[in-house]
Every structure is written in structure tokens, then in C-alpha cells.
Scaffold this motif. Structure first.
Motif, PDB file in Angstrom:
ATOM      1  N   CYS A 108       3.937 -87.094  -7.037  1.00 32.94           N
ATOM      2  CA  CYS A 108       5.281 -87.372  -6.463  1.00 32.94           C
ATOM      3  C   CYS A 108       6.343 -87.638  -7.595  1.00 32.94           C
ATOM      4  O   CYS A 108       6.123 -88.056  -8.556  1.00 32.94           O
ATOM      5  N   LEU A 144       0.281 -86.587  -4.006  1.00 33.16           N
ATOM      6  CA  LEU A 144       0.581 -86.476  -2.735  1.00 33.16           C
ATOM      7  C   LEU A 144      -0.340 -85.957  -1.965  1.00 33.16           C
ATOM      8  O   LEU A 144      -1.291 -85.243  -2.553  1.00 33.16           O
ATOM      9  N   GLY A 161       2.956 -82.231   9.736  1.00 33.74           N
ATOM     10  CA  GLY A 161       4.282 -82.732  10.133  1.00 33.74           C
ATOM     11  C   GLY A 161       4.760 -82.232  11.621  1.00 33.74           C
ATOM     12  O   GLY A 161       3.904 -81.555  12.022  1.00 33.74           O
ATOM     13  N   ARG A 206       2.861 -80.813   5.279  1.00 35.16           N
ATOM     14  CA  ARG A 206       3.834 -81.368   4.128  1.00 35.16           C
ATOM     15  C   ARG A 206       3.366 -82.150   3.221  1.00 35.16           C
ATOM     16  O   ARG A 206       2.122 -82.735   3.632  1.00 35.16           O
ATOM     17  N   SER A 262       3.289 -85.539   1.449  1.00 36.04           N
ATOM     18  CA  SER A 262       3.923 -86.914   1.322  1.00 36.04           C
ATOM     19  C   SER A 262       3.240 -87.894   0.393  1.00 36.04           C
ATOM     20  O   SER A 262       2.186 -87.701   0.117  1.00 36.04           O
ATOM     21  N   CYS A 263       4.047 -88.796   0.034  1.00 30.48           N
ATOM     22  CA  CYS A 263       3.818 -90.040  -0.889  1.00 30.48           C
ATOM     23  C   CYS A 263       3.302 -91.298  -0.020  1.00 30.48           C
ATOM     24  O   CYS A 263       3.734 -91.360   0.899  1.00 30.48           O
ATOM     25  N   ILE A 291       8.979 -87.160   0.855  1.00 34.99           N
ATOM     26  CA  ILE A 291       8.505 -85.874   1.631  1.00 34.99           C
ATOM     27  C   ILE A 291       8.739 -84.588   1.242  1.00 34.99           C
ATOM     28  O   ILE A 291       9.870 -84.295   1.090  1.00 34.99           O
ATOM     29  N   HIS A 292       7.614 -83.722   1.125  1.00 33.70           N
ATOM     30  CA  HIS A 292       8.044 -82.209   0.660  1.00 33.70           C
ATOM     31  C   HIS A 292       7.458 -81.273   1.799  1.00 33.70           C
ATOM     32  O   HIS A 292       6.311 -81.141   1.788  1.00 33.70           O
ATOM     33  N   ASN A 293       8.372 -80.675   2.468  1.00 33.44           N
ATOM     34  CA  ASN A 293       7.689 -79.747   3.537  1.00 33.44           C
ATOM     35  C   ASN A 293       7.123 -78.436   2.898  1.00 33.44           C
ATOM     36  O   ASN A 293       7.947 -77.879   1.955  1.00 33.44           O
TER      37      ASN A 293
END
Length: 108
Positions: free
Chosen positions: A5, A12, A17, A22, A24-25, A31-33
Motif C-alpha cells: 500500500c 495488499l 471486485g 483488485r 485492497s489494503c 483500492i487498486h483495480n
């Protein structure tokens, strides 16, 4: 592959999603897709191997004995003894055939 993150530096996790996967933390709302395939390969550099018996130079000044070569049947072999195990174990005897065309190595 681990991703971290950018906000809190935690690892992460991958989750599914609404449209795709994705990252996510778990501790912050980051959030990173994932929009494309992400892969990375890193191969470790192997260290060089040391010749335990000392290489070709170790056989230069060794004695020979009456030992039959298991490969060619020659009746003489060079030998050297090395302590390969703990001190309470006997030494290992390494042999090399004296015949110039053979040179077979074995241990006893």
C-alpha cells in the motif's frame, strides 16, 4: 508477487471486485483495480560452488597405493584422505586411477 500500500505500506490483498479483481489494503481504504495481467519473475543469482577436494591442484603431490580401479581394472590409484564429517567419524579416502586414459575417481 507482493504489492504494498502506498499510504500505509501494508501488504495488499487480492479480492474480487464488482467488475474485476483488485488489490485492497486491510488497514486503510486504498483500492487498486487490476486492469491488465500483472506478473513479475525474479530468479536468484546462484553462488559459485567451491570444489571441496581442492580441484586439479590437490592431486599433484599425492601418493599412490595398490587399489584396483572399478572402471578399468588398473591396479594402482592415487589417494588422499579428508575429514568430511565430524571429528569422531573416520576420514574419507578419495581415489583416482593412475592410468592416464582413465582418471576415474571414487571414494571409500
Amino acid at each position: 508477487m507482493l504489492m504494498f500500500c502506498p499510504t500505509c505500506a501494508n501488504v495488499l490483498v487480492v479480492e474480487e471486485g464488482p467488475k474485476s479483481y483488485r488489490f485492497s489494503c486491510n488497514t486503510c481504504p486504498f483500492i487498486h483495480n487490476v486492469t491488465r495481467k500483472i506478473s513479475s519473475k525474479k530468479y536468484p543469482k546462484l553462488k559459485e560452488l567451491d570444489d571441496v577436494l581442492g580441484g586439479a591442484a590437490a592431486w599433484e603431490n599425492v601418493d599412490s597405493t595398490a587399489e584396483t580401479c572399478p572402471k578399468c581394472g588398473h591396479d594402482r590409484a592415487y589417494f588422499m584422505q579428508i575429514q568430511t564429517r565430524s571429528a569422531d567419524e573416520p576420514m574419507t579416502t578419495f581415489y583416482r586411477c593412475c592410468h592416464p586414459q582413465c582418471g576415474h575417481r571414487w571414494k571409500d
